[in-house]
Scaffold this motif. Sequence first.
Motif, PDB file in Angstrom:
ATOM      1  N   ALA A   1       0.832  -1.211   0.000  1.00 23.27           N
ATOM      2  CA  ALA A   1       0.000   0.000   0.000  1.00 23.27           C
ATOM      3  C   ALA A   1       0.864   1.257   0.000  1.00 23.27           C
ATOM      4  O   ALA A   1       0.577   2.231  -0.709  1.00 23.27           O
ATOM      5  CB  ALA A   1      -0.935  -0.007   1.202  1.00 23.27           C
ATOM      6  N   SER A   2       1.920   1.242   0.788  1.00 19.66           N
ATOM      7  CA  SER A   2       2.825   2.392   0.845  1.00 19.66           C
ATOM      8  C   SER A   2       3.499   2.633  -0.505  1.00 19.66           C
ATOM      9  O   SER A   2       3.667   3.785  -0.930  1.00 19.66           O
ATOM     10  CB  SER A   2       3.885   2.162   1.923  1.00 19.66           C
ATOM     11  OG  SER A   2       4.835   3.201   1.930  1.00 19.66           O
TER      12      SER A   2
ATOM     13  N   ASP B   1      -0.556   6.209  -6.694  1.00 23.11           N
ATOM     14  CA  ASP B   1      -1.855   5.610  -6.983  1.00 23.11           C
ATOM     15  C   ASP B   1      -2.577   5.366  -5.659  1.00 23.11           C
ATOM     16  O   ASP B   1      -2.671   4.235  -5.175  1.00 23.11           O
ATOM     17  CB  ASP B   1      -1.674   4.298  -7.747  1.00 23.11           C
ATOM     18  CG  ASP B   1      -2.970   3.796  -8.382  1.00 23.11           C
ATOM     19  OD1 ASP B   1      -4.050   4.189  -7.892  1.00 23.11           O
ATOM     20  OD2 ASP B   1      -2.890   3.018  -9.347  1.00 23.11           O
ATOM     21  N   PRO B   2      -3.128   6.444  -5.052  1.00 19.09           N
ATOM     22  CA  PRO B   2      -3.769   6.313  -3.738  1.00 19.09           C
ATOM     23  C   PRO B   2      -4.988   5.393  -3.748  1.00 19.09           C
ATOM     24  O   PRO B   2      -5.308   4.782  -2.727  1.00 19.09           O
ATOM     25  CB  PRO B   2      -4.161   7.748  -3.390  1.00 19.09           C
ATOM     26  CG  PRO B   2      -4.192   8.479  -4.689  1.00 19.09           C
ATOM     27  CD  PRO B   2      -3.155   7.832  -5.544  1.00 19.09           C
ATOM     28  N   GLU B   3      -5.662   5.273  -4.892  1.00 20.72           N
ATOM     29  CA  GLU B   3      -6.826   4.393  -4.955  1.00 20.72           C
ATOM     30  C   GLU B   3      -6.416   2.930  -4.789  1.00 20.72           C
ATOM     31  O   GLU B   3      -7.095   2.153  -4.123  1.00 20.72           O
ATOM     32  CB  GLU B   3      -7.575   4.599  -6.276  1.00 20.72           C
ATOM     33  CG  GLU B   3      -8.319   5.926  -6.350  1.00 20.72           C
ATOM     34  CD  GLU B   3      -9.301   6.105  -5.189  1.00 20.72           C
ATOM     35  OE1 GLU B   3     -10.058   5.146  -4.909  1.00 20.72           O
ATOM     36  OE2 GLU B   3      -9.295   7.170  -4.566  1.00 20.72           O
ATOM     37  N   LYS B   4      -5.305   2.550  -5.429  1.00 21.42           N
ATOM     38  CA  LYS B   4      -4.808   1.183  -5.265  1.00 21.42           C
ATOM     39  C   LYS B   4      -4.388   0.946  -3.818  1.00 21.42           C
ATOM     40  O   LYS B   4      -4.627  -0.127  -3.263  1.00 21.42           O
ATOM     41  CB  LYS B   4      -3.619   0.934  -6.195  1.00 21.42           C
ATOM     42  CG  LYS B   4      -3.986   0.279  -7.515  1.00 21.42           C
ATOM     43  CD  LYS B   4      -2.739  -0.183  -8.238  1.00 21.42           C
ATOM     44  CE  LYS B   4      -3.110  -0.911  -9.524  1.00 21.42           C
ATOM     45  NZ  LYS B   4      -1.911  -1.387 -10.251  1.00 21.42           N
ATOM     46  N   ALA B   5      -3.749   1.937  -3.230  1.00 25.28           N
ATOM     47  CA  ALA B   5      -3.325   1.816  -1.838  1.00 25.28           C
ATOM     48  C   ALA B   5      -4.530   1.609  -0.935  1.00 25.28           C
ATOM     49  O   ALA B   5      -4.535   0.739  -0.053  1.00 25.28           O
ATOM     50  CB  ALA B   5      -2.548   3.063  -1.419  1.00 25.28           C
ATOM     51  N   LYS B   6      -5.566   2.390  -1.173  1.00 20.92           N
ATOM     52  CA  LYS B   6      -6.795   2.279  -0.374  1.00 20.92           C
ATOM     53  C   LYS B   6      -7.425   0.909  -0.544  1.00 20.92           C
ATOM     54  O   LYS B   6      -7.875   0.282   0.419  1.00 20.92           O
ATOM     55  CB  LYS B   6      -7.769   3.374  -0.799  1.00 20.92           C
ATOM     56  CG  LYS B   6      -9.070   3.384  -0.011  1.00 20.92           C
ATOM     57  CD  LYS B   6      -9.985   4.504  -0.495  1.00 20.92           C
ATOM     58  CE  LYS B   6     -11.319   4.471   0.242  1.00 20.92           C
ATOM     59  NZ  LYS B   6     -12.242   5.520  -0.267  1.00 20.92           N
TER      60      LYS B   6
ATOM     61  N   LYS C   1     -10.315  -9.104   5.064  1.00 24.06           N
ATOM     62  CA  LYS C   1      -9.878 -10.472   5.329  1.00 24.06           C
ATOM     63  C   LYS C   1      -9.596 -10.662   6.822  1.00 24.06           C
ATOM     64  O   LYS C   1      -9.861 -11.742   7.380  1.00 24.06           O
ATOM     65  CB  LYS C   1      -8.635 -10.788   4.506  1.00 24.06           C
ATOM     66  CG  LYS C   1      -8.925 -10.923   3.027  1.00 24.06           C
ATOM     67  CD  LYS C   1      -7.658 -11.209   2.213  1.00 24.06           C
ATOM     68  CE  LYS C   1      -8.002 -11.336   0.728  1.00 24.06           C
ATOM     69  NZ  LYS C   1      -6.796 -11.567  -0.104  1.00 24.06           N
ATOM     70  N   LYS C   2      -9.076  -9.626   7.468  1.00 23.83           N
ATOM     71  CA  LYS C   2      -8.807  -9.718   8.899  1.00 23.83           C
ATOM     72  C   LYS C   2     -10.109  -9.876   9.663  1.00 23.83           C
ATOM     73  O   LYS C   2     -10.217 -10.712  10.582  1.00 23.83           O
ATOM     74  CB  LYS C   2      -8.069  -8.456   9.367  1.00 23.83           C
ATOM     75  CG  LYS C   2      -7.693  -8.481  10.842  1.00 23.83           C
ATOM     76  CD  LYS C   2      -6.972  -7.211  11.233  1.00 23.83           C
ATOM     77  CE  LYS C   2      -6.638  -7.210  12.714  1.00 23.83           C
ATOM     78  NZ  LYS C   2      -5.993  -5.944  13.140  1.00 23.83           N
ATOM     79  N   ASN C   3     -11.121  -9.079   9.294  1.00 18.89           N
ATOM     80  CA  ASN C   3     -12.425  -9.154   9.966  1.00 18.89           C
ATOM     81  C   ASN C   3     -13.109 -10.494   9.739  1.00 18.89           C
ATOM     82  O   ASN C   3     -13.897 -10.955  10.573  1.00 18.89           O
ATOM     83  CB  ASN C   3     -13.324  -8.014   9.501  1.00 18.89           C
ATOM     84  CG  ASN C   3     -12.814  -6.646   9.962  1.00 18.89           C
ATOM     85  OD1 ASN C   3     -12.113  -6.554  10.971  1.00 18.89           O
ATOM     86  ND2 ASN C   3     -13.159  -5.604   9.236  1.00 18.89           N
ATOM     87  N   GLN C   4     -12.820 -11.118   8.612  1.00 16.88           N
ATOM     88  CA  GLN C   4     -13.404 -12.411   8.290  1.00 16.88           C
ATOM     89  C   GLN C   4     -12.608 -13.568   8.891  1.00 16.88           C
ATOM     90  O   GLN C   4     -12.979 -14.737   8.716  1.00 16.88           O
ATOM     91  CB  GLN C   4     -13.500 -12.594   6.774  1.00 16.88           C
ATOM     92  CG  GLN C   4     -14.474 -11.633   6.098  1.00 16.88           C
ATOM     93  CD  GLN C   4     -14.334 -11.622   4.591  1.00 16.88           C
ATOM     94  OE1 GLN C   4     -13.735 -12.514   4.002  1.00 16.88           O
ATOM     95  NE2 GLN C   4     -14.888 -10.585   3.950  1.00 16.88           N
TER      96      GLN C   4
ATOM     97  N   SER D   1      -8.798  -4.427   1.487  1.00 18.24           N
ATOM     98  CA  SER D   1      -8.734  -5.886   1.321  1.00 18.24           C
ATOM     99  C   SER D   1      -8.150  -6.541   2.565  1.00 18.24           C
ATOM    100  O   SER D   1      -8.658  -7.570   3.040  1.00 18.24           O
ATOM    101  CB  SER D   1      -7.883  -6.231   0.098  1.00 18.24           C
ATOM    102  OG  SER D   1      -7.739  -7.625  -0.037  1.00 18.24           O
ATOM    103  N   TYR D   2      -7.105  -5.931   3.114  1.00 19.98           N
ATOM    104  CA  TYR D   2      -6.500  -6.466   4.330  1.00 19.98           C
ATOM    105  C   TYR D   2      -7.495  -6.454   5.487  1.00 19.98           C
ATOM    106  O   TYR D   2      -7.667  -7.459   6.191  1.00 19.98           O
ATOM    107  CB  TYR D   2      -5.259  -5.661   4.710  1.00 19.98           C
ATOM    108  CG  TYR D   2      -4.730  -6.004   6.080  1.00 19.98           C
ATOM    109  CD1 TYR D   2      -4.003  -7.176   6.287  1.00 19.98           C
ATOM    110  CD2 TYR D   2      -4.988  -5.178   7.170  1.00 19.98           C
ATOM    111  CE1 TYR D   2      -3.537  -7.513   7.554  1.00 19.98           C
ATOM    112  CE2 TYR D   2      -4.522  -5.512   8.443  1.00 19.98           C
ATOM    113  CZ  TYR D   2      -3.804  -6.674   8.624  1.00 19.98           C
ATOM    114  OH  TYR D   2      -3.359  -7.001   9.878  1.00 19.98           O
TER     115      TYR D   2
END
Length: 236
Positions: A206-207, A215-220, A229-232, A225-226
């Motif tokens: 992301a960094s 590309d801040p949208e890709k970073a976001k 997946k963590k919440n799941q 996504s992280y």
Amino acid sequence: MKHSIFLIVFLPIIMGAQSNFEKAEDLFQEEKYEQAQTLFESLYSSNPSNLKTIEYLGDIAGQSKNWDKAIVYYKKLKELKPAEADYHYKYGGAMGMKAKESNKFKALGMIDAVKASFEKAISLNPKHIDARWALIELYIQLPGFVGGSESKAIKYSNELLQISTVDGYLSRGHIDEYFKRYEAAEKQYKKAVALTGSKTSYYKLASLYKNKMRDPEKAKSILESYNDKKNQGRLN
């Protein structure tokens, strides 16, 4: 009878020392470094050869960026237990930070000692990950005329790949990122993400997107996504 007298006289002293050490450890973990330092210094004055006490004092000095004091404590650790890899690693790290903050002439005179300390850590513990990371950082940041070498950094990255695959991918990505090979770095970070799904892997990718590839949208998207997946519960 002699044993009973020993217990009556010395056990309270021993228990008190243990209690103070535990209190100091707790303060350190709570990042209350000044309070922890006071307790550890008291323990050190009564037992100047206790390795853990010395190590904590070195770590506290490092936290406050008092590299001279940290170097003294880590040097003593090396002398007391020269076969412990981590003590050489920490000594090299403190020396490296002092060199970084020193004038160029003084720093140049310290580089060999820094390298030697990290290399010693690896010789004592062939699977030492942090010492290899430190050498990678050293070799990519040093100018070539004083020993900087991308090929040597890659050598240690390759060694990491054999010891810890994710560290191998992350370190190679770090090298590529440092030399502005952003697409190559992206591939390495993606490998790390796919391998472990670790927070570090996601955040490095992301960094890279946000700060280097603009590309801040890709970073976001990567961070979302992280978190998803963590919440799941799909990440370790």
